[in-house]
Design an enzyme around this catalytic site. Structure first.
Site, short mmCIF file in Angstrom:
data_model
loop_
_atom_site.label_atom_id
_atom_site.label_comp_id
_atom_site.label_asym_id
_atom_site.label_seq_id
_atom_site.Cartn_x
_atom_site.Cartn_y
_atom_site.Cartn_z
N CYS A 191 0.81 -1.22 0.00
CA CYS A 191 0.00 0.00 0.00
C CYS A 191 0.85 1.27 0.00
O CYS A 191 0.32 2.36 -0.21
CB CYS A 191 -0.93 0.00 1.20
SG CYS A 191 -1.91 -1.52 1.35
N HIS A 231 -9.38 2.90 -1.25
CA HIS A 231 -7.96 2.57 -1.14
C HIS A 231 -7.47 1.86 -2.41
O HIS A 231 -7.33 0.64 -2.44
CB HIS A 231 -7.76 1.68 0.08
CG HIS A 231 -6.34 1.40 0.44
ND1 HIS A 231 -5.27 2.12 -0.05
CD2 HIS A 231 -5.81 0.45 1.26
CE1 HIS A 231 -4.15 1.63 0.45
NE2 HIS A 231 -4.44 0.62 1.24
N CYS A 235 -13.58 -0.46 8.16
CA CYS A 235 -12.70 -0.96 7.10
C CYS A 235 -12.85 -0.11 5.85
O CYS A 235 -13.97 0.21 5.43
CB CYS A 235 -13.05 -2.40 6.77
SG CYS A 235 -13.13 -3.51 8.20
#
Length: 385
Positions: free
Chosen positions: A84, A333, A207
């Site tokens: 990430c 994300h 989340c």
């Protein structure tokens, strides 16, 4: 070492974009180049962060393909991968190339396309960021890692579930006014604590969602920045560190060493302390992560991160504004694009042009984390006087 400035930037929305990784990279880089007075001939190199295109699209070697598609054929290109933190690392590498005089003008980008894959498919791809020989064999996922993290944290500090829930509530409120965010609907504390259990005590709204997206910057030696834009942003500090390879390697599971080390280096280079910062975009892949990141970055003492969010300290108009963009919990994300996307958001803050503007923002920080705390980049940015 020379000073380095951001002279151009571009991004796509983050969300479900129905586009492949090369297309998203081309969109972001083209927009960054159009935002400044930089011709193709001025660009010396392109660095691009990406994580899972090889697994999900069968597409590696993405940096030269994007370069060729935007008219940058012939320059050196590099793809960086650090889960990430892939594009945070791309920025770090590009920054060093300019600071040391190897290049004068560099394009740096991050890109990912994930939502067209089945959930099981991109979960398998994301899990390749963990140590497959240890955590992989136990079946520990990243929600599982942060569930363990939060369970330990709540036990040690007496933090309530409602205090933790204040973080996704804050970030979804911020995301509601950010046109680049995937989720723009505000939620309540009850929505969070009553949502579906994912990895005890983490629930659905703790989340972040997957997303597609691309973001890009043009950086240059600061002594040339004013030739290329009227509003350069200076890179004041840059940290990049590695950490433990998995949960079993931590003496204190609630402190991720890579963040502490990268932040310490970035603060020292910028000659600032955490209390000097006006705005922060940090890696809130889970509500638990925002708590831990804020403490590992030195913004709060250990055990105070969740309480600060519940008391409004981290709101846009609070004393320590964190993730006014909505963070990953609202923007989504797209893992390879996240680090540059964070920089895009704080540059808007430093221009005074953000949808959730922090009054008087002059000094900003971005924090990009990969794996179970295996790698981290921290960047300190300020208005270029």
């Amino acid at each position: 070492m020379r000073d380095v400035s951001i002279v151009g930037m571009g991004t796509t929305e983050f969300g479900v974009l129905d586009a492949g990784v090369k297309d998203l990279g081309v969109r972001a880089v083209s927009r960054a180049l159009r935002s400044c007075d930089v011709s193709r001939a001025d660009v010396d190199a392109l660095y691009l962060g990406n994580f899972v295109a090889g697994i999900l699209e069968g597409q590696e070697n993405i940096a030269p393909l994007v370069a060729d598609s935007v008219g940058l054929t012939g320059i050196p290109t590099m793809k960086t991968e650090g889960a990430c933190a892939s594009s945070g690392i791309a920025l770090r590498q590009a920054y060093q190339a300019v600071a040391t005089g190897v290049h004068d003008v560099v394009v740096v980008a991050g890109v990912e396309s994930m939502t067209s894959a089945e959930t099981t498919e991109f979960t398998r791809a994301l899990n390749s960021a963990a140590d497959t020989q240890t955590e992989g064999k136990t079946g520990l996922t990243f929600p599982g890692f942060y569930g363990l993290w939060l369970d330990r944290y709540m036990y040690e500090h007496g933090t309530t579930r409602e205090e933790v829930a204040a973080i996704p509530v804050k970030n979804r409120k911020n995301g509601a006014t950010n046109p680049r965010a995937r989720f723009r609907d505000p939620i309540t504390i009850d929505d969070v604590v009553e949502s579906r259990l994912v990895a005890d005590p983490l629930r659905l709204y703790d989340c972040c969602p997957a997303a597609d997206g691309g973001a890009a910057l043009v950086i240059a030696a600061s002594d040339r920045a004013r030739e290329l834009t009227e509003t350069p942003i200076q890179v004041l500090g840059s940290g990049h560190a590695s950490g433990r390879s998995g949960a079993y390697r931590y003496d204190d599971l609630t402190t991720l060493d890579a963040t502490v080390t990268a932040a310490t280096d970035a603060y020292a280079q910028a000659n600032i302390s955490p209390t000097d910062l006006d705005v922060v975009e940090l890696h809130d892949c889970f509500s638990a992560a925002e708590i831990g990141d804020s403490e590992d970055l030195g913004l709060f003492e250990k055990g105070e991160g969740a309480t600060a969010a519940a008391e409004g300290v981290t709101a846009v108009d609070g004393d320590v504004p964190i993730n006014p963009s909505g963070g990953l919990l609202s923007k989504g994300h797209p893992v390879g694009a996240t680090g540059i996307g964070q920089v895009y958001e704080v540059c808007l803050q430093l221009f005074g042009e953000h949808e959730n503007q922090v009054d008087g923002a002059e000094l900003a920080l971005t924090h990009n984390l990969g794996g179970s705390g295996a790698v981290c980049t921290v960047t300190v940015l300020g208005r270029d006087a």
